[in-house]
Enzyme design. Structure first.
Site, PDB file in Angstrom:
ATOM      1  CB  SER A  22      36.028   2.612 -33.729  1.00 33.11           C
ATOM      2  OG  SER A  22      36.721   1.905 -34.753  1.00 33.11           O
ATOM      3  CG  HIS A  47      37.774  13.148 -33.869  1.00 31.11           C
ATOM      4  ND1 HIS A  47      37.457  12.131 -34.727  1.00 31.11           N
ATOM      5  CD2 HIS A  47      36.619  13.459 -33.228  1.00 31.11           C
ATOM      6  CE1 HIS A  47      36.184  11.835 -34.632  1.00 31.11           C
ATOM      7  NE2 HIS A  47      35.651  12.635 -33.743  1.00 31.11           N
ATOM      8  CB  VAL A  94      40.924   4.374 -33.979  1.00 37.32           C
ATOM      9  CG1 VAL A  94      40.830   5.875 -33.717  1.00 37.32           C
ATOM     10  CG2 VAL A  94      39.608   3.689 -33.599  1.00 37.32           C
TER      11      VAL A  94
HETATM   12  N1  LIG Z   1      38.510   8.776 -37.363  1.00 31.03           N
HETATM   13  C1  LIG Z   1      38.003   7.512 -37.195  1.00 31.03           C
HETATM   14  C2  LIG Z   1      36.667   7.280 -36.903  1.00 31.03           C
HETATM   15  N2  LIG Z   1      35.827   8.327 -36.762  1.00 31.03           N
HETATM   16  C3  LIG Z   1      34.379   8.178 -36.820  1.00 31.03           C
HETATM   17  C4  LIG Z   1      33.805   7.774 -35.460  1.00 31.03           C
HETATM   18  O1  LIG Z   1      34.076   6.411 -35.159  1.00 31.03           O
HETATM   19  C5  LIG Z   1      32.282   7.926 -35.462  1.00 31.03           C
HETATM   20  O2  LIG Z   1      31.728   7.104 -36.469  1.00 31.03           O
HETATM   21  C6  LIG Z   1      31.880   9.375 -35.744  1.00 31.03           C
HETATM   22  O3  LIG Z   1      32.522  10.205 -34.804  1.00 31.03           O
HETATM   23  C7  LIG Z   1      30.368   9.561 -35.645  1.00 31.03           C
HETATM   24  O4  LIG Z   1      29.889   9.163 -34.382  1.00 31.03           O
HETATM   25  N3  LIG Z   1      36.212   6.022 -36.709  1.00 31.03           N
HETATM   26  C8  LIG Z   1      37.062   4.954 -36.827  1.00 31.03           C
HETATM   27  O5  LIG Z   1      36.635   3.796 -36.679  1.00 31.03           O
HETATM   28  N4  LIG Z   1      38.383   5.147 -37.119  1.00 31.03           N
HETATM   29  C9  LIG Z   1      38.878   6.404 -37.301  1.00 31.03           C
HETATM   30  O6  LIG Z   1      40.102   6.551 -37.582  1.00 31.03           O
HETATM   31  C1  LIG Z   2      40.652   9.064 -35.490  1.00 29.82           C
HETATM   32  C2  LIG Z   2      40.064  10.239 -36.156  1.00 29.82           C
HETATM   33  O1  LIG Z   2      38.977  10.673 -35.853  1.00 29.82           O
HETATM   34  C3  LIG Z   2      40.920  10.950 -37.161  1.00 29.82           C
HETATM   35  O2  LIG Z   2      41.132  10.042 -38.237  1.00 29.82           O
HETATM   36  C4  LIG Z   2      40.268  12.209 -37.677  1.00 29.82           C
HETATM   37  O3  LIG Z   2      41.296  12.910 -38.371  1.00 29.82           O
HETATM   38  P1  LIG Z   2      41.610  14.417 -37.961  1.00 29.82           P
HETATM   39  O4  LIG Z   2      42.106  14.388 -36.536  1.00 29.82           O
HETATM   40  O5  LIG Z   2      42.689  14.883 -38.926  1.00 29.82           O
HETATM   41  O6  LIG Z   2      40.328  15.210 -38.114  1.00 29.82           O
END
Ligand SMILES: Nc1c(NC[C@H](O)[C@H](O)[C@H](O)CO)[nH]c(=O)[nH]c1=O
Ligand SMILES: CC(=O)[C@@H](O)COP(=O)(O)O
Length: 223
Positions: free
Chosen positions: A110, A142, A135
């Site tokens: 995202s 994070h 997300v």
């Molecule tokens: N944790 C989630 C992510 N994390 C990845 C980030 O969106 C991004 O791709 C990364 O940080 C590299 O730039 N993305 C989601 O869509 N949903 C999540 O729960």
């Molecule tokens: C939304 C996120 O980035 C999350 O899913 C990552 O998980 P964590 O906070 O346990 O590293």
């Protein structure tokens, strides 16, 4: 559908707005009546001091032929986002959008949605850009960084490109919440986002095709 007979603009605008008395069809023959609805209850005083109907521009999901849409979808949590995507495409098709007029762009997560949405918007090919992601909170903060960045980024993409970027990114506490919103008991937020894309694009079409009316509303000379 009741059509307002005239439209007037509050005299407080800096310029002396012209009075538009004709019906939308007469003034803007390219627009069909389905693109307008009017309220006979709302009244404002025009420059002449006479009460006049205020025309309300609302979108229509029944006239999407020829409109093109892009969908930016995140691969992260694909078990959810693919269901959101299916819901969106199904809804577009139910409202006469053809598969050839739907372009799907996959991004890693995202956080990457906004840059793709902005680039697609600036191509000037699409009536709206649908942004789909999921997300889901983990153990750290994070989640907040990704969710907030996605929301502000999609907003910025719409503002900078001038093309409606629809926020169809789930921000959930757990996977159950996400799945419930991807076709479960809470519906399909991808489908809802597609409806919003239809409405917003029709509204934009109206405003683009009725630029002079829009200027009257804003009391500006800008095109
Ligand atoms: N944790 C989630 C992510 N994390 C990845 C980030 O969106 C991004 O791709 C990364 O940080 C590299 O730039 N993305 C989601 O869509 N949903 C999540 O729960
Ligand atoms: C939304 C996120 O980035 C999350 O899913 C990552 O998980 P964590 O906070 O346990 O590293």
């Amino acid at each position: 559908m009741m059509m307002s007979r005239s439209i007037a603009v509050a005299a407080s605008f800096p310029e002396t707005p012209k009075m538009v008395h004709s019906s939308p069809q007469a003034q803007f023959p390219r627009l069909s009546s389905s693109l307008y609805s009017a309220s006979s209850s709302a009244r404002i005083l025009g420059n002449s001091g006479r009460a006049a109907a205020v025309r309300h521009l609302v979108g229509s999901v029944t006239r999407t032929e020829g409109l093109r849409f892009a969908i930016v979808v995140a691969r992260f949590n694909e078990v959810v986002t693919k269901l959101l995507l299916e819901g969106a495409v199904d809804t577009f098709k139910r409202y006469s959008v053809t598969e050839e007029d739907i372009d799907v762009v996959w991004v890693p997560g995202s956080f990457e949605i906004p840059v793709a949405a902005q680039r697609l918007g600036k191509l000037g090919k699409y009536q709206a850009i649908l942004c789909i992601g999921a997300v889901v909170r983990g153990d750290t903060s994070h989640y907040d960084a990704v969710a907030n960045s996605a929301a502000s980024g999609v907003l910025s993409a719409g503002l900078s490109s001038g093309v409606p970027c629809i926020f169809g990114v789930l921000t959930c506490e757990d996977m159950d919440q996400a799945l419930n919103r991807a076709g479960g008991k809470a519906g399909n937020k991808g489908s809802e986002a597609a409806l919003t894309a239809d409405y917003s694009s029709m509204h934009r079409v109206q405003l683009l095709q009725t630029g002079s009316l829009f200027q009257i509303y804003l009391g500006t000379g800008c095109s």
